[in-house]
Design a protein around this motif. Sequence first.
Motif, PDB file in Angstrom:
ATOM      1  N   GLN A 228       0.832  -1.196   0.000  1.00 52.17           N
ATOM      2  CA  GLN A 228       0.000   0.000   0.000  1.00 52.17           C
ATOM      3  C   GLN A 228       0.869   1.249   0.000  1.00 52.17           C
ATOM      4  N   ASN A 229       0.618   2.132  -0.933  1.00 48.42           N
ATOM      5  CA  ASN A 229       1.315   3.410  -0.992  1.00 48.42           C
ATOM      6  C   ASN A 229       0.487   4.421  -0.203  1.00 48.42           C
ATOM      7  N   CYS A 230       0.593   4.335   1.128  1.00 46.50           N
ATOM      8  CA  CYS A 230      -0.263   5.116   2.016  1.00 46.50           C
ATOM      9  C   CYS A 230       0.503   5.430   3.296  1.00 46.50           C
ATOM     10  N   SER A 231       0.581   6.709   3.649  1.00 46.65           N
ATOM     11  CA  SER A 231       1.307   7.103   4.856  1.00 46.65           C
ATOM     12  C   SER A 231       0.626   6.602   6.122  1.00 46.65           C
ATOM     13  N   ILE A 232      -0.700   6.475   6.111  1.00 49.73           N
ATOM     14  CA  ILE A 232      -1.385   5.929   7.289  1.00 49.73           C
ATOM     15  C   ILE A 232      -0.970   4.480   7.487  1.00 49.73           C
ATOM     16  N   ALA A 233      -0.966   3.694   6.424  1.00 50.84           N
ATOM     17  CA  ALA A 233      -0.557   2.291   6.532  1.00 50.84           C
ATOM     18  C   ALA A 233       0.886   2.179   7.011  1.00 50.84           C
ATOM     19  N   ARG A 234       1.763   3.019   6.501  1.00 45.45           N
ATOM     20  CA  ARG A 234       3.170   2.978   6.920  1.00 45.45           C
ATOM     21  C   ARG A 234       3.321   3.355   8.393  1.00 45.45           C
ATOM     22  N   ALA A 235       2.569   4.363   8.828  1.00 47.49           N
ATOM     23  CA  ALA A 235       2.620   4.759  10.238  1.00 47.49           C
ATOM     24  C   ALA A 235       2.074   3.655  11.132  1.00 47.49           C
ATOM     25  N   LEU A 236       1.041   2.960  10.661  1.00 48.71           N
ATOM     26  CA  LEU A 236       0.481   1.855  11.437  1.00 48.71           C
ATOM     27  C   LEU A 236       1.475   0.720  11.633  1.00 48.71           C
ATOM     28  N   GLU A 237       2.400   0.549  10.696  1.00 47.42           N
ATOM     29  CA  GLU A 237       3.432  -0.468  10.876  1.00 47.42           C
ATOM     30  C   GLU A 237       4.267  -0.187  12.120  1.00 47.42           C
ATOM     31  N   VAL A 238       4.383   1.082  12.490  1.00 49.79           N
ATOM     32  CA  VAL A 238       5.191   1.471  13.642  1.00 49.79           C
ATOM     33  C   VAL A 238       4.348   1.571  14.910  1.00 49.79           C
ATOM     34  N   VAL A 239       3.195   2.230  14.853  1.00 44.23           N
ATOM     35  CA  VAL A 239       2.428   2.536  16.068  1.00 44.23           C
ATOM     36  C   VAL A 239       1.050   1.891  16.108  1.00 44.23           C
ATOM     37  N   GLY A 240       0.741   1.007  15.192  1.00 43.54           N
ATOM     38  CA  GLY A 240      -0.601   0.466  15.089  1.00 43.54           C
ATOM     39  C   GLY A 240      -0.928  -0.675  16.022  1.00 43.54           C
ATOM     40  N   ASP A 241      -0.187  -0.834  17.061  1.00 41.32           N
ATOM     41  CA  ASP A 241      -0.398  -1.902  18.026  1.00 41.32           C
ATOM     42  C   ASP A 241      -0.797  -1.274  19.361  1.00 41.32           C
ATOM     43  N   ARG A 242      -1.732  -1.881  20.043  1.00 34.93           N
ATOM     44  CA  ARG A 242      -2.253  -1.339  21.304  1.00 34.93           C
ATOM     45  C   ARG A 242      -1.148  -1.046  22.315  1.00 34.93           C
ATOM     46  N   TRP A 243      -0.250  -1.995  22.542  1.00 36.71           N
ATOM     47  CA  TRP A 243       0.776  -1.785  23.557  1.00 36.71           C
ATOM     48  C   TRP A 243       1.726  -0.662  23.159  1.00 36.71           C
TER      49      TRP A 243
ATOM     50  N   ASP B 109       9.921  -5.945  23.565  1.00 37.65           N
ATOM     51  CA  ASP B 109       9.744  -5.860  22.119  1.00 37.65           C
ATOM     52  C   ASP B 109       9.297  -4.456  21.693  1.00 37.65           C
ATOM     53  N   ARG B 110       8.319  -3.889  22.386  1.00 36.36           N
ATOM     54  CA  ARG B 110       7.806  -2.572  21.995  1.00 36.36           C
ATOM     55  C   ARG B 110       8.836  -1.472  22.218  1.00 36.36           C
ATOM     56  N   LEU B 111       9.542  -1.517  23.341  1.00 34.66           N
ATOM     57  CA  LEU B 111      10.573  -0.501  23.596  1.00 34.66           C
ATOM     58  C   LEU B 111      11.688  -0.590  22.569  1.00 34.66           C
ATOM     59  N   THR B 112      12.107  -1.809  22.240  1.00 35.37           N
ATOM     60  CA  THR B 112      13.150  -1.994  21.228  1.00 35.37           C
ATOM     61  C   THR B 112      12.695  -1.439  19.895  1.00 35.37           C
ATOM     62  N   ARG B 113      11.480  -1.757  19.509  1.00 37.53           N
ATOM     63  CA  ARG B 113      10.944  -1.277  18.224  1.00 37.53           C
ATOM     64  C   ARG B 113      10.850   0.247  18.190  1.00 37.53           C
ATOM     65  N   LEU B 114      10.377   0.849  19.284  1.00 36.03           N
ATOM     66  CA  LEU B 114      10.263   2.306  19.335  1.00 36.03           C
ATOM     67  C   LEU B 114      11.638   2.972  19.287  1.00 36.03           C
ATOM     68  N   CYS B 115      12.627   2.349  19.887  1.00 31.99           N
ATOM     69  CA  CYS B 115      14.000   2.873  19.792  1.00 31.99           C
ATOM     70  C   CYS B 115      14.537   2.701  18.375  1.00 31.99           C
ATOM     71  N   ASP B 116      14.335   1.522  17.792  1.00 30.50           N
ATOM     72  CA  ASP B 116      14.799   1.269  16.423  1.00 30.50           C
ATOM     73  C   ASP B 116      14.174   2.248  15.434  1.00 30.50           C
ATOM     74  N   GLU B 117      12.915   2.625  15.665  1.00 32.94           N
ATOM     75  CA  GLU B 117      12.211   3.545  14.782  1.00 32.94           C
ATOM     76  C   GLU B 117      12.509   5.010  15.093  1.00 32.94           C
ATOM     77  N   GLY B 118      13.243   5.260  16.176  1.00 29.98           N
ATOM     78  CA  GLY B 118      13.626   6.630  16.504  1.00 29.98           C
ATOM     79  C   GLY B 118      12.580   7.434  17.243  1.00 29.98           C
ATOM     80  N   LEU B 119      11.582   6.776  17.857  1.00 29.08           N
ATOM     81  CA  LEU B 119      10.579   7.489  18.643  1.00 29.08           C
ATOM     82  C   LEU B 119      11.007   7.629  20.101  1.00 29.08           C
ATOM     83  N   LEU B 120      11.788   6.664  20.563  1.00 29.61           N
ATOM     84  CA  LEU B 120      12.383   6.706  21.900  1.00 29.61           C
ATOM     85  C   LEU B 120      13.884   6.525  21.758  1.00 29.61           C
TER      86      LEU B 120
END
Length: 154
Positions: A10-25, A56-67
Motif C-alpha cells: 500500500q502506498n499510504c502514509s497511514i498504513a506505513r505509520a500503522l506499521e510502527v504505532v498500530g499496536d495497542r501496547w 519488544d515494543r521498547l526496542t521497536r520504538l528505539c529502532d524507529e527513533g521514537l524513543l
Amino acid sequence: MALPRTYEDQNCSIARALEVVGDRWTLLVIRSAFEGVRRFDDFQEALGVARNVLTDRLTRLCDEGLLRRVRYQDRPERYEYRLTRKGVELWPAMMTLLLWGDRHYAPDGPPTLVRHAGCGGALTPRMTCSSCGAALEPTDVEACPGPGAVEPID
C-alpha cells in the motif's frame, strides 16, 4: 483470515505509520512516556504488560527513533527511555485520539482531563486552549483526573 503485520503493497502514509504505532501496547507505551514514565519497571507497572512484550515494543520504538535509550546506572547497567523529537511529534495524534475516545467511549465522562497549565483551560481538538486560545504543546499541559476517573482501591 488474519491481517498481515505490514502494508508494503500500500502506498499510504497511514498504513506505513500503522506499521510502527498500530499496536495497542505501542500506543500505551507512548502514552506512558508522555506521562513521564521512563524506566522499564515503571512502564511494566503502569501498563501491566508482559515483560517480553514490553521489551519488544521498547526496542521497536528505539529502532524507529521514537524513543532513545539513555543509561542512568552503570552497575548494574540500567537504561531509561526518553521521547525523541520524532516521538514528541505524535502528541497531537495522541491527544486527538484521547479527545475522540472521550466523546465516544467515556460514558461517565473523560477519565483524564488535559488542561493548559498556564490558565487551566481545556485542550481543544485544534491543540489550543479553550480559555485563552494559546497554541499548546506537550510541555504546556497537565493531566488531572476527570469525572470518569476510576477511584484507586486502598
